[in-house]
Scaffold this active site. Sequence first.
Site, PDB file in Angstrom:
ATOM      1  N   LYS A  78       0.834  -1.250  -0.010  1.00  0.00           N
ATOM      2  CA  LYS A  78       0.037  -0.063   0.069  1.00  0.00           C
ATOM      3  C   LYS A  78       0.810   1.163  -0.009  1.00  0.00           C
ATOM      4  O   LYS A  78       2.218   1.215   0.494  1.00  0.00           O
ATOM      5  CB  LYS A  78      -0.919   0.047   1.260  1.00  0.00           C
ATOM      6  CG  LYS A  78      -2.097   0.794   1.199  1.00  0.00           C
ATOM      7  CD  LYS A  78      -3.112  -0.146   0.576  1.00  0.00           C
ATOM      8  CE  LYS A  78      -4.614   0.861   0.189  1.00  0.00           C
ATOM      9  NZ  LYS A  78      -5.732   0.142  -0.219  1.00  0.00           N
ATOM     10  N   GLY A 178     -24.386   3.913   2.373  1.00  0.00           N
ATOM     11  CA  GLY A 178     -23.362   4.467   1.470  1.00  0.00           C
ATOM     12  C   GLY A 178     -24.004   4.267   0.023  1.00  0.00           C
ATOM     13  O   GLY A 178     -23.769   2.749  -0.233  1.00  0.00           O
ATOM     14  N   GLY A 180     -22.143   4.773  -2.901  1.00  0.00           N
ATOM     15  CA  GLY A 180     -21.098   5.476  -3.756  1.00  0.00           C
ATOM     16  C   GLY A 180     -21.032   4.483  -4.851  1.00  0.00           C
ATOM     17  O   GLY A 180     -22.184   3.775  -5.278  1.00  0.00           O
ATOM     18  N   VAL A 182     -19.678   1.566  -5.094  1.00  0.00           N
ATOM     19  CA  VAL A 182     -20.161   0.069  -5.002  1.00  0.00           C
ATOM     20  C   VAL A 182     -21.572   0.057  -4.452  1.00  0.00           C
ATOM     21  O   VAL A 182     -22.213  -0.719  -4.870  1.00  0.00           O
ATOM     22  CB  VAL A 182     -19.174  -0.743  -3.869  1.00  0.00           C
ATOM     23  CG1 VAL A 182     -19.633  -2.112  -3.694  1.00  0.00           C
ATOM     24  CG2 VAL A 182     -17.839  -0.590  -4.240  1.00  0.00           C
TER      25      VAL A 182
HETATM   26  P1  NAD Z   1     -17.260   6.108  -2.493  1.00  0.00           P
HETATM   27  O1  NAD Z   1     -16.522   7.116  -2.087  1.00  0.00           O
HETATM   28  O2  NAD Z   1     -17.615   6.037  -4.083  1.00  0.00           O
HETATM   29  O3  NAD Z   1     -18.817   6.045  -2.005  1.00  0.00           O
HETATM   30  C1  NAD Z   1     -18.796   5.962  -0.564  1.00  0.00           C
HETATM   31  C2  NAD Z   1     -20.364   6.552  -0.200  1.00  0.00           C
HETATM   32  O4  NAD Z   1     -20.299   6.586   1.105  1.00  0.00           O
HETATM   33  C3  NAD Z   1     -20.354   8.108  -0.693  1.00  0.00           C
HETATM   34  O5  NAD Z   1     -21.602   8.405  -1.520  1.00  0.00           O
HETATM   35  C4  NAD Z   1     -20.610   8.971   0.614  1.00  0.00           C
HETATM   36  O6  NAD Z   1     -21.280   9.981   0.781  1.00  0.00           O
HETATM   37  C5  NAD Z   1     -21.167   7.868   1.470  1.00  0.00           C
HETATM   38  N1  NAD Z   1     -21.025   7.973   3.101  1.00  0.00           N
HETATM   39  C6  NAD Z   1     -19.822   8.378   3.661  1.00  0.00           C
HETATM   40  N2  NAD Z   1     -20.096   8.409   4.834  1.00  0.00           N
HETATM   41  C7  NAD Z   1     -21.288   8.228   5.127  1.00  0.00           C
HETATM   42  C8  NAD Z   1     -21.968   7.671   6.295  1.00  0.00           C
HETATM   43  N3  NAD Z   1     -21.243   7.934   7.447  1.00  0.00           N
HETATM   44  N4  NAD Z   1     -23.096   7.210   5.992  1.00  0.00           N
HETATM   45  C9  NAD Z   1     -23.642   6.886   4.798  1.00  0.00           C
HETATM   46  N5  NAD Z   1     -22.943   7.221   3.744  1.00  0.00           N
HETATM   47  C10 NAD Z   1     -21.593   7.781   3.840  1.00  0.00           C
HETATM   48  O7  NAD Z   1     -16.812   4.683  -2.288  1.00  0.00           O
HETATM   49  P2  NAD Z   1     -17.023   3.188  -2.828  1.00  0.00           P
HETATM   50  O8  NAD Z   1     -15.965   3.115  -3.972  1.00  0.00           O
HETATM   51  O9  NAD Z   1     -18.241   2.946  -3.038  1.00  0.00           O
HETATM   52  O10 NAD Z   1     -16.288   2.292  -1.522  1.00  0.00           O
HETATM   53  C11 NAD Z   1     -17.021   2.226  -0.495  1.00  0.00           C
HETATM   54  C12 NAD Z   1     -16.421   1.472   0.418  1.00  0.00           C
HETATM   55  O11 NAD Z   1     -16.082   0.034   0.018  1.00  0.00           O
HETATM   56  C13 NAD Z   1     -15.336   2.124   0.924  1.00  0.00           C
HETATM   57  O12 NAD Z   1     -14.958   1.873   2.181  1.00  0.00           O
HETATM   58  C14 NAD Z   1     -14.003   1.521   0.123  1.00  0.00           C
HETATM   59  O13 NAD Z   1     -12.838   1.347   0.717  1.00  0.00           O
HETATM   60  C15 NAD Z   1     -14.770   0.147  -0.159  1.00  0.00           C
HETATM   61  N6  NAD Z   1     -14.109  -0.658  -1.364  1.00  0.00           N
HETATM   62  C16 NAD Z   1     -14.116  -0.280  -2.537  1.00  0.00           C
HETATM   63  C17 NAD Z   1     -14.049  -0.991  -3.474  1.00  0.00           C
HETATM   64  C18 NAD Z   1     -14.175  -0.653  -4.857  1.00  0.00           C
HETATM   65  O14 NAD Z   1     -14.288  -1.354  -5.905  1.00  0.00           O
HETATM   66  N7  NAD Z   1     -14.572   0.664  -5.024  1.00  0.00           N
HETATM   67  C19 NAD Z   1     -13.236  -2.154  -3.428  1.00  0.00           C
HETATM   68  C20 NAD Z   1     -13.095  -2.618  -2.215  1.00  0.00           C
HETATM   69  C21 NAD Z   1     -13.646  -1.913  -0.945  1.00  0.00           C
END
Ligand code: NAD
Length: 348
Positions: A78, A178, A180, A182
């Site tokens: 990382k 969340g 976002g 995913v």
């Molecule tokens: P993202 O930044 O696109 O989305 C996160 C969402 O969560 C945002 O819409 C944000 O407004 C919302 N959020 C933040 N704090 C919040 C809270 N307290 N309550 C409710 N909503 C809240 O991130 P992502 O890519 O969708 O990833 C989501 C999680 O999954 C992260 O922890 C990331 O590390 C993990 N992850 C993502 C991937 C990937 O492929 N994108 C892979 C493995 C792990």
Amino acid sequence: MLTRLSSTTHEGLYRVDDAASGLRGFIALHSTRLGPAAGGLRMRVYDNDQAAIDDVLNLSRGMSYKNAAAGLPLGGGKAVILGDPRTEKTPEKLRAFGRAIDALQGQYWTAEDMGMAPSDMAELAKETRFVAGLDSGNHASGDPSPVTAQGVFNAMLIGSEKQFGNKDLTSRRVAVQGLGHVGWHLCRLLQAAGAHLIVADMDPVVVADAVQTFGADVAAPSDIHQTQVDIFAPCAIGGILNNHTIPQINARLIAGAANNQLASPADADALQDRGILYLPDYVANAGGIINVAAEILQIENRQKWVDEKLTALNATMARIVIRAAAEGISPAHMADRTVDDMLLKVAI
Ligand code: NAD
């Protein structure tokens, strides 16, 4: 520019400095036992260097476990850059970081993490070939989120069979924290499977969109973990499963994408004691790294390869759940033990 620091727990820890651009960062290689260390580059503000070191050490160790659980020939690494990605990210810093990655000669492969976008990966790629998560190019893997969401969904089916006796999600109530990258894709899959969604996000616009698109009900971000649901899917932030939230959870199954959902290992036991099945995050969310790995490993028929790896991941999760139940322990602990065994079997 690349200074090796001592570590008793990791194969390599490096400080990255570049006076000309003002770059400050760290790269941690936890293990290269299974292959080159792979894991994303994160940019964020840290209180001090030690906080950044703690983060990069912890995250790189997590990547060793995730990559091994996903059956990938990759170790765990990382990287972090210190600073606010909105105001302090410059092409010069990224180029300098690219040179630092290149100096490690392929021991470390990077991709996006928090605060990074595919365009930033393209900047790094001007200095090094050890970068994935690109939008274009021969083996570019693009957005990993749909594959991550598919992995989480598959895990939910395994968990449903264990907790509810079948894989049928029709009318199951699922809370998604969340919306976002995913979370949104996961909502699509859940809606198609007939589930009823309860959603929360900090962004009211995306919440309104989910109501419109999925017919979802809405919970406040502070309450989503304690809604009356069958399944809770943390897809936002780490540490959401802690001694404050766990007694309030009504779901019988937890499966989500967020990294480091448990505030501490003991929280896995607290969930187990309450009869809540917690599916280990780094297994449930490994679809994303599988997608990125296809780029790192330059797989030609990527869709077929990704599908096969997802199927194998599913089998790994199913085994973890069955063995954990047989021993009466949390799947989180069984997952760690399974990966420890896998790593031990690899000759040094
Ligand atoms: P993202 O930044 O696109 O989305 C996160 C969402 O969560 C945002 O819409 C944000 O407004 C919302 N959020 C933040 N704090 C919040 C809270 N307290 N309550 C409710 N909503 C809240 O991130 P992502 O890519 O969708 O990833 C989501 C999680 O999954 C992260 O922890 C990331 O590390 C993990 N992850 C993502 C991937 C990937 O492929 N994108 C892979 C493995 C792990």
